[in-house]
Design an enzyme around this catalytic site. Structure first.
Site, PDB file in Angstrom:
ATOM      1  N   ASP B  91     -57.597  42.780 -32.395  1.00  0.00           N
ATOM      2  CA  ASP B  91     -56.336  42.780 -31.659  1.00  0.00           C
ATOM      3  C   ASP B  91     -55.635  41.448 -31.939  1.00  0.00           C
ATOM      4  OD1 ASP B  91     -57.776  40.976 -30.241  1.00  0.00           O
ATOM      5  OD2 ASP B  91     -57.867  42.133 -28.397  1.00  0.00           O
ATOM      6  N   GLY B  94     -52.712  39.104 -27.749  1.00  0.00           N
ATOM      7  CA  GLY B  94     -51.661  39.253 -26.737  1.00  0.00           C
ATOM      8  C   GLY B  94     -52.209  39.689 -25.381  1.00  0.00           C
ATOM      9  N   ASP B 265     -60.514  52.362 -28.076  1.00  0.00           N
ATOM     10  CA  ASP B 265     -61.505  51.292 -27.908  1.00  0.00           C
ATOM     11  C   ASP B 265     -61.576  50.955 -26.441  1.00  0.00           C
ATOM     12  OD1 ASP B 265     -58.921  49.552 -27.811  1.00  0.00           O
ATOM     13  OD2 ASP B 265     -60.540  48.248 -27.161  1.00  0.00           O
ATOM     14  N   CYS B 303     -80.141  64.418 -24.523  1.00  0.00           N
ATOM     15  CA  CYS B 303     -79.633  63.343 -25.376  1.00  0.00           C
ATOM     16  C   CYS B 303     -80.688  62.961 -26.412  1.00  0.00           C
ATOM     17  CB  CYS B 303     -79.268  62.141 -24.515  1.00  0.00           C
ATOM     18  SG  CYS B 303     -78.720  60.702 -25.465  1.00  0.00           S
ATOM     19  N   CYS B 305     -80.643  60.073 -28.202  1.00  0.00           N
ATOM     20  CA  CYS B 305     -80.570  58.636 -28.526  1.00  0.00           C
ATOM     21  C   CYS B 305     -81.941  57.982 -28.410  1.00  0.00           C
ATOM     22  CB  CYS B 305     -79.545  57.925 -27.636  1.00  0.00           C
ATOM     23  SG  CYS B 305     -80.168  57.391 -26.037  1.00  0.00           S
ATOM     24  N   CYS B 308     -83.223  57.645 -24.775  1.00  0.00           N
ATOM     25  CA  CYS B 308     -83.664  58.894 -24.144  1.00  0.00           C
ATOM     26  C   CYS B 308     -84.908  59.466 -24.818  1.00  0.00           C
ATOM     27  CB  CYS B 308     -82.523  59.912 -24.124  1.00  0.00           C
ATOM     28  SG  CYS B 308     -81.243  59.448 -22.927  1.00  0.00           S
ATOM     29  N   HIS B 334     -77.593  53.711 -25.105  1.00  0.00           N
ATOM     30  CA  HIS B 334     -77.333  55.078 -24.646  1.00  0.00           C
ATOM     31  C   HIS B 334     -75.836  55.339 -24.485  1.00  0.00           C
ATOM     32  CE1 HIS B 334     -77.572  58.848 -22.462  1.00  0.00           C
ATOM     33  NE2 HIS B 334     -76.672  58.325 -21.651  1.00  0.00           N
TER      34      HIS B 334
END
Lengths: 370, 370
Positions: B91, B94, B265, B303, B305, B308, B334
């Site tokens: 970014d 600002g 984001d 899940c 991941c 998990c 996760h």
């Protein structure tokens, strides 16, 4: 037998050996990182295994207080709870009761202490310490012992040593019921060689599958520690592993190995990492130092660890100054790798009958400063 | 061209697309985790890539203040400094100048602000924001804009919007010198549809390679945010990617995608993770809750991941209660996985022309509570 041991070879007093447990083999000399609360701080189990860690230590005192040993047993034991399938050694809680609990009362039956978390009152007997470690399901367990501070009087050290022997016998009796875990003996006796000899002789008579040296690295000069080790080792059998508790600086590790010790544990590498200090062959670097702000080299150009392969001192300093967790992960990773690699190099030098040269080279390079 | 874009297919207004940069392709809709200080908090770059993260955002304001953009340039740029070789969006600073700096003075030439770290005074002009981002070497860069708080008057929003357009033009001029980076435009105008329309029309005339919607998710009701998005999208060209800044809750993401937006984001998934909150299809769980003390199920049984697959809610709760860093790593892992997977599912449903069903199913399951 839950544990077997053999000496592969020795070079003067230094030994290269193998501890076998049902969960894996530990090549010695070996360093055990500490996972106080069921996690080696900042690290995942996979990362530890990638580094070559074969066994970790966890603290009975902490796990008993939080989350509780019954809860861990319900979860299927500590290995499953924390996702670590290699061996775990647990201490008995004795050391923490004597170092962390704000109030305690020692009687022959056991020790009453207060939780350092919420002040609640608890009682540990030798039998209870074994029961708690059974619930945790660790592979190597420790008897409850009475640890004395440094300095302390001869009389105090003698009484605590003798009580620790009586408690070790009670732990052994209680432990007869379970043969899944290997119960070591812990030698006490403060900095008094005759008390250490007495403790060693008595415990060896009880025939434990391994012997730990407790109550050292509690503030005494390192020379005292080395003298005490020398007053113990001649009375230890060759056919059992020897474990020096609470030691993890490179200099003390090499001095321990030189004197015939096999196993070591300490919070040092992980604790100093969280304080921005990393190990290098020359000693320690403090990565918060302004000297490293624009130093784009790795911590150690000869190190093959994940941190040194991908990150500069400048980036690590930035992370640590900005209180970023990745900084703590990366310094911890490096320090554990450093010690695991250091032990492997010592083992290698013993097998090649070059330990003396390795020792000389170490002291030529290493500066204790910082 | 440093960046190219194509729409693979669309389903009503929702689009599945592809952003191509020299460092990699980003399939959209895509969520960009935030690495404010040159690290996505608690995570290693390899872990992010394993999860499927294709682009991260980093904050110019923070990196400019610490460790400094020149230092990062000396290190070989942000990618090399932080060991991340996929695209990075930065970014302009600002938003942070207007939300973090304790004092600031806005003039036509730029904004004077104080560091939130040490109180030192700094000046950012539109040109300077581009120069700093050039030093960082990110792939997608943002123009300096003036962000207004919520609520704010029409007049205030109008002036800031108009200044942001003038600043965007100056950024574009300054940026002509460098064609390695793609400079997006940022639409401002508070919660006033006519200001948003005006801002959009003006920026589109300048022909940026992508358009961001700024100044939302700053406290206004979500319905206002959705209305504002609807007042903007009709004036955006189809042949450029559209990026909604600062949005990362599943409900706002799906509403954004439904309205034709591509990139998002937010610090939300990583920030709430460090506050013990994890994402599940039903909403959020607070893992410190006593209900989970003996809950040996994973966060989400469906899940896949790392967290998990290997850890229970009970273990995570223990780590979080004990302030263990591994707890923060596992919850962060996760949550990022959850959002990356959620975006991939949305993309899939768009490609199969089933976005409407996906949307219905989402709102059938998701409860905003907690």
């Amino acid at each position: 037998m839950p544990l077997s041991w053999k000496v592969i070879c020795s070079d003067s007093r230094a030994r290269a050996g193998e501890v076998k447990t049902s969960r894996g083999v530990i090549e010695t000399p070996a360093f055990m990182p500490v996972g106080t609360q069921g996690t080696v701080k900042t690290m995942s189990p996979e990362e530890l295994q990638d580094i070559g860690v074969k066994i970790i230590l966890s603290n009975t005192y902490h796990l008993y207080l939080r989350p509780g040993a019954e809860l861990i047993a319900e979860a299927g034991g500590l290995h499953k709870f924390m996702h670590w399938d290699l061996p775990i050694l647990t201490d008995s809680g004795g050391f923490q009761v004597f170092s962390l609990s704000p109030l305690r009362k020692v009687e022959e039956k056991g020790v009453t202490f207060r939780s350092h978390i919420d002040g609640s009152t608890h009682f540990f007997s030798p039998e209870k310490a074994i029961e708690v470690q059974e619930l945790l399901g660790s592979d190597i367990i420790m008897p409850l012992d009475q640890v004395v501070p440094y300095p302390c009087s001869y009389e105090e050290a003698r009484e605590a040593m003798q009580r620790s022997i009586r408690w070790a016998a009670r732990c052994k009796d209680r432990h007869q019921k379970s043969k899944q875990q290997a119960l070591f003996g812990i030698i006490q006796g403060g900095i008094f060689p005759d008390l250490r000899e007495k403790s060693t002789r008595e415990l060896v008579k009880m025939n434990f599958p391994g012997y730990a040296i407790g109550g050292l690295s509690v503030g005494e000069p390192k020379e005292s520690m080395y003298n005490i080790i020398e007053s113990i080792v001649p009375f230890l059998p060759d056919d059992k592993p020897r474990y020096l508790m609470g030691v993890g600086s490179p200099d003390a590790l090499i001095e321990g190995v030189k004197r015939g010790l096999d196993l070591f544990d300490c919070v040092l590498p992980t604790r100093i990492a969280r304080n921005s200090r990393v190990m290098v062959p020359q000693g320690y670097l403090n990565l918060r130092n302004a000297d490293y702000a624009r130093d784009f080299r790795p911590i150690d150009e000869d190190c093959s660890c994940y941190t040194c392969r991908h990150y500069s001192r400048a980036y690590l300093r930035h992370l640590l100054k900005a209180n970023e967790i990745l900084g703590l992960r990366l310094t911890t990773h490096h320090n554990i790798h450093f010690l695991i690699n250091f032990m492997a190099e010592m083992r290698c030098s013993i097998k090649e009958n070059k330990f003396e040269q390795f020792y000389e080279q170490f002291w030529h390079t290493f500066k204790v400063a910082t």
